[in-house]
Design a protein around this motif. Structure first.
Motif, short mmCIF file in Angstrom:
data_model
loop_
_atom_site.label_atom_id
_atom_site.label_comp_id
_atom_site.label_asym_id
_atom_site.label_seq_id
_atom_site.Cartn_x
_atom_site.Cartn_y
_atom_site.Cartn_z
N GLY A 79 0.81 -1.25 0.33
CA GLY A 79 -0.11 0.20 0.30
C GLY A 79 0.52 1.26 -0.14
N LEU A 80 0.63 1.68 -0.73
CA LEU A 80 1.40 3.57 -1.05
C LEU A 80 0.26 4.31 0.09
N VAL A 81 1.26 5.66 1.14
CA VAL A 81 0.75 5.84 1.89
C VAL A 81 0.20 7.37 0.80
N SER A 82 -0.40 7.57 0.82
CA SER A 82 -1.15 8.55 -0.40
C SER A 82 -1.36 9.91 -0.05
N ASP A 83 -1.49 10.40 1.42
CA ASP A 83 -2.19 11.09 2.24
C ASP A 83 -2.07 11.30 3.70
N ALA A 84 -0.98 11.92 4.63
CA ALA A 84 -0.92 11.13 5.94
C ALA A 84 -0.51 12.32 6.45
N GLU A 85 -2.25 13.05 6.93
CA GLU A 85 -3.16 13.91 7.68
C GLU A 85 -2.69 14.11 9.40
N SER A 86 -2.30 13.15 10.05
CA SER A 86 -2.39 12.70 11.10
C SER A 86 -2.45 11.53 12.22
N PRO A 87 -1.99 11.04 12.96
CA PRO A 87 -2.34 9.37 13.33
C PRO A 87 -3.47 8.69 13.54
N GLY A 88 -4.82 9.93 13.45
CA GLY A 88 -6.13 9.38 13.19
C GLY A 88 -6.98 9.55 11.76
N CYS A 89 -5.94 10.40 10.50
CA CYS A 89 -6.67 10.22 9.36
C CYS A 89 -5.35 10.18 8.37
N PHE A 90 -5.53 9.08 8.20
CA PHE A 90 -4.24 9.48 6.78
C PHE A 90 -4.57 7.95 6.08
N HIS A 91 -4.26 7.77 4.38
CA HIS A 91 -4.91 7.20 3.21
C HIS A 91 -4.20 6.78 2.77
N LEU A 92 -4.47 5.11 2.05
CA LEU A 92 -3.51 4.38 1.33
C LEU A 92 -3.76 3.69 0.12
N GLN A 93 -3.54 3.75 -0.47
CA GLN A 93 -3.78 3.44 -2.12
C GLN A 93 -3.16 2.03 -1.92
N LEU A 94 -3.72 0.97 -3.06
CA LEU A 94 -3.25 -0.46 -2.97
C LEU A 94 -1.79 0.54 -3.98
N ALA A 95 -1.17 -0.23 -4.18
CA ALA A 95 0.21 0.05 -5.10
C ALA A 95 0.33 -1.22 -6.54
N LYS A 96 -0.21 -1.51 -6.63
CA LYS A 96 -0.63 -1.75 -7.79
C LYS A 96 -0.89 -1.06 -9.02
N SER A 97 0.21 -1.84 -10.87
CA SER A 97 1.12 -1.43 -10.91
C SER A 97 -0.49 -0.54 -11.95
N GLU A 98 -1.64 -1.17 -12.45
CA GLU A 98 -2.41 -0.27 -13.35
C GLU A 98 -2.88 0.58 -12.58
N VAL A 99 -3.00 0.86 -11.18
CA VAL A 99 -3.95 2.33 -10.76
C VAL A 99 -3.39 2.99 -10.92
N PRO A 100 -1.90 3.78 -11.54
CA PRO A 100 -1.61 5.01 -11.90
C PRO A 100 -2.80 5.35 -12.97
#
Length: 228
Positions: A79-100
């Protein structure tokens, strides 16, 4: 490594580990040791179920757009951390080749649609509505969910990345059903069983900096249980 505990109101509870060194480091434990977080009293929590009745609402809302579902081999995926605001709110993308490419193709379709679509009026929107917004940094169009509505602008969250931006009415378009086919790509997460040590419950700048160092990092994600 990230351990998933299940979803409550659209947020995944996770254990997050830094595995870049010789010893795996539990980020939540590091926050507690640094005095930026603490474990809450033991309690049982039940997941909230969000229901959707598309026929009774004027606009599509976040619950109408499915989230991407991790397909883990042997219980693991990247998983790719696509945005990290705080320990209570951050976002993950699946790190798959087709996602971009999927996001790029979606962007082309959105640009074509928004070039001829009329702006949406702020008075027509509600919090949690889906709409399309032009990002101020690159002027490209993206799928968003409305977080706050102000007199002349709206705070929106970009569903493919998790970041937020304040946009004016002229940079908003109605969400069309044709853009429901691709699940939203950013999974909202929070560190499991951890809360801020500050009296007001907000995360300190130091705590946000600790989680922020993983922004745009690819991590090992491990799934646990059927609810993950």
């Amino acid at each position: 490594c990230v351990r998933l505990y299940g979803e409550e109101a659209g947020v995944l509870d996770v254990d997050l580990y830094d595995t870049s060194g010789d010893v795996d480091v539990n980020i939540a434990e590091e926050l507690v040791s640094a005095g930026h977080g603490m474990l809450p009293p033991s309690s049982s929590q039940s997941s909230q179920v969000v229901t959707s009745d598309i026929l009774t609402r004027q606009n599509l809302t976040l619950c109408d757009l499915a989230a991407v579902q991790p397909q883990a081999a042997d219980g693991y995926f990247e998983g790719l951390v696509s945005d990290a605001e705080s320990p209570g709110c951050f976002h993950l993308q699946l790190a798959k080749s087709e996602v971009p490419k999927q996001i790029q193709d979606l962007g082309k379709s959105l640009a074509s649609y928004c070039s001829s679509a009329s702006p949406v009026k702020l008075s027509e929107l509600s919090v949690n509505d889906l709409c399309l917004a032009q990002f101020s940094a690159d002027r490209c169009w993206y799928r968003v969910v409305v977080c706050e509505i102000h007199e002349k602008s709206a705070l929106v969250r970009y569903l493919e990345f998790g970041n937020t931006d304040t946009v004016v009415e002229s940079s908003l378009r109605h969400f069309d059903k044709q853009f429901l086919s691709l699940p939203r790509q950013a999974l909202m997460c929070r560190l499991h069983n951890l809360q801020s040590s500050q009296a007001d419950g907000k995360w300190s700048a130091a705590a946000c900096k600790m989680i922020g160092k993983f922004d745009q990092s690819t991590l090992c994600v491990r799934l646990y249980g059927e609810e993950a």
